[in-house]
Enzyme design. Structure first.
Site, short mmCIF file in Angstrom:
data_model
loop_
_atom_site.label_atom_id
_atom_site.label_comp_id
_atom_site.label_asym_id
_atom_site.label_seq_id
_atom_site.Cartn_x
_atom_site.Cartn_y
_atom_site.Cartn_z
N SER A 268 0.83 -1.20 0.00
CA SER A 268 0.00 0.00 0.00
C SER A 268 0.87 1.25 0.00
CB SER A 268 -0.92 0.00 1.22
OG SER A 268 -0.15 0.25 2.38
N LYS A 269 0.19 2.38 -0.14
CA LYS A 269 0.85 3.69 -0.22
C LYS A 269 1.92 3.87 0.85
CE LYS A 269 -0.46 6.35 -3.61
NZ LYS A 269 0.62 6.33 -4.61
N ARG A 270 1.63 3.27 2.01
CA ARG A 270 2.57 3.52 3.12
C ARG A 270 3.92 2.85 2.87
NH1 ARG A 270 2.56 -0.69 7.04
NH2 ARG A 270 0.87 -1.87 6.10
N GLY A 272 5.37 3.18 -0.02
CA GLY A 272 5.98 3.92 -1.11
C GLY A 272 5.09 3.88 -2.34
N ASP A 278 3.38 6.25 -10.61
CA ASP A 278 4.42 6.63 -9.64
C ASP A 278 5.79 6.17 -10.15
OD1 ASP A 278 2.53 7.59 -7.87
OD2 ASP A 278 2.49 5.78 -6.63
#
Ligand code: GLU
Ligand code: ZN
Length: 518
Positions: A268-270, A272, A278
């Site tokens: 997940s986003k956490r 990276g 992205d």
């Protein structure tokens, strides 16, 4: 390593019956995990000489957005995963947006109702929420309790006639559901884990499982390759398929393992970057991303740097690993570096140039590109690397004192640079100039290369290490080089701004100096 136009599809065999699909919901951008699913489908379609279909699952109108559909298609194209049929290019089984196929789902739903395999459900959201909470509290599967399945026909008739909102639920037959998976072998999903599920919502739009089952049959999909988070969905879709199209063969299922973060959790986003966009922004090459994603659940002997043509030639969904893959950003960076080193200088310069301010002089781009090619891991690192060369250093007092003490060396170099006619040196010219400096430094000052070059590097960059010196010289204009040297030693004239007065009279006018110092 194969380079260049590596994304051309290669047809290995011509089994036109193989049809696979990638079915994104346009509710966000393309996640790296979904890109991997798309890649496996693409590779198998090309390997088998079949068709790769993109189907947009946009029946959740509240969450679907056209811009996400476009972004997903753009990302697929950037990765080189070109599709044979899809919303933008049509095909024999269109339309390819589920929101444009609503009539088909309603028809199929009616067939199930007529056959007694589906029934209207009038339950309120409150009742359903209550059921779910009670099931969770009791540790039972949170399926529907079948309440409306037991309503008598007359009551159903009456409530429908009165216009009461109703969803349609599939009447799940008793018993477990078993289907084959080429990665995992036979899979059995317990019947009570499923529960009568919705096929049409009360607004008459289809649920994901229903639309997917109908479309996989309608689009003649032969192989369903997707993540193992869909295993219970596959059980639902199999039940629907058996109810609707009992004569048709089941698609071949391949449920690949998910990508996990290094901490074992869901990526997940956490952790990276998670979207393909992205990674594009960070400066990974599509070839490297494809190469990396392919290797996450699959290997090809000891070969790691694999272009898409080799992936296509070797790929088999049955060979995918059943255990989760840990996302390893360092491996991706390593592969990206391999692909950068294998790229043509022209392509590399183009990609470096994209990361530099508009108007950066061509020789500066070329010098910086050459300077970083052997070590660069991501094009997103280019601005910082460029700044380390192009931004005029501020020297601390110690360095200043040390350099002032060896001022004659820097003065010698300044004299040589002033004599060179070009505002910008090509890398080999810069190398030649450094050769002259070493020769004359030896003759006139009796100094070895290290004693000559280290102060020069410090004066020009403010650091002890960095890109090879001839690249630094090639990236700096004559004026900038002299200005930096002048800042360290009294008696060296600053180079000014490379105006004609500062540049030697013989300077060819072809090179613009406008972009200097950015
Ligand atoms: N729209 C579904 C998703 O994004 C498709 C899953 C599938 O059937 O492959 O997860
Ligand atoms: Zn109900």
């Amino acid at each position: 390593m194969s380079t260049g136009d590596d994304h051309k599809a290669v047809t290995i065999s011509l089994d036109h019956t193989v049809r696979v699909r990638f079915a994104p919901s346009p509710t966000g951008t393309l996640h790296i995990g979904s890109a991997r699913t798309a890649l496996y489908n693409f590779l198998f379609a090309r390997h088998a000489g079949g068709s790769f279909v993109v189907r947009i699952e946009d029946t959740d109108a509240a969450r679907s957005e056209e811009r996400f559909e476009q972004a997903i298609l753009d990302d697929l194209a950037w990765l080189g995963l070109f599709w044979d049929e899809g919303p933008d290019r049509g095909g024999p089984y269109g339309p390819y947006r589920q929101a444009e196929r609503l009539a088909t789902y309603r028809e199929e739903a009616n067939t199930l109702v007529a056959a007694g395999r589906a029934y209207p459900c009038f339950c309120s959201q409150e009742r359903l929420d209550g059921l779910r909470a009670a099931a969770l509290a009791a540790g039972r599967p949170a399926g529907y309790d079948g309440h409306c399945r037991r309503l008598d026909a007359a009551e159903v008739e009456r409530r429908l006639a009165a216009g009461e909102p109703a969803a349609l639920r599939f009447a799940v037959p008793a018993g477990d559901v078993t289907f084959d998976d080429v990665i995992r072998g036979p899979i059995t999903i317990a019947g009570d884990a499923i529960g009568d599920f919705i096929i049409l919502r009360s607004d008459r739009t289809p649920s994901y499982n229903f639309a997917a089952a109908v479309d996989d049959a309608a689009m003649a999909i032969t192989h369903v390759i997707r993540g193992d988070d869909h295993l219970t969905n596959t059980a639902r879709q199999e039940l629907l398929r058996r109810a609707l199209y009992p004569a048709a063969a089941a698609p071949v299922y391949a449920h690949h393992a998910m990508i996990l973060a290094p901490d074992g959790g869901k990526l997940s986003k956490r952790h990276g970057a998670t979207s393909v966009g992205d990674y594009r922004e960070l400066g990974y090459l599509p070839q490297a991303v494809v190469n990396y994603l392919a290797l996450l659940s699959w290997s090809h002997g000891d070969d790691e740097v694999l272009g898409v043509e080799r992936l296509i030639a070797a790929f088999e969904p049955g060979a995918l690993s059943a255990s989760p893959a840990i996302f390893d950003i360092e491996k991706l960076a390593w592969l990206n570096h391999q692909w950068i080193m294998g790229s043509s200088d022209a392509e590399h310069e183009r990609l470096v140039g994209e990361r530099l301010p508009v108007g950066t002089p061509v020789p500066v781009v070329a010098a910086l590109a050459a300077a970083c090619k052997s070590s660069l891991e991501r094009y997103g690192d280019v601005p910082a690397l460029a700044a380390a060369v192009l931004e005029r250093p501020t020297l601390d007092d110690d360095t200043r004192r040390v350099l002032a003490a060896v001022g004659e060396r820097l003065a010698l170099f300044a004299e040589l640079r002033r004599r060179a006619p070009q505002p910008y040196l090509a890398a080999d010219e810069a190398r030649g100039l450094l050769g002259d400096y070493r020769r004359q430094g030896k003759e006139r000052l009796a100094l070895g290369p290290r004693d000559l070059l280290m102060p020069l590097r410090q004066a020009l960059t403010g650091r002890d290490h960095g890109p090879e010196l001839h690249f630094v010289l090639a990236a700096l204009s004559a004026g900038e080089t002299l200005t930096r040297l002048a800042a360290t030693v009294d008696g060296i004239a600053a180079g000014g701004d490379d105006s004609p007065a500062a540049a030697p009279a013989a300077a060819p006018p072809a090179v613009t100096t406008e972009g200097d110092r950015r």
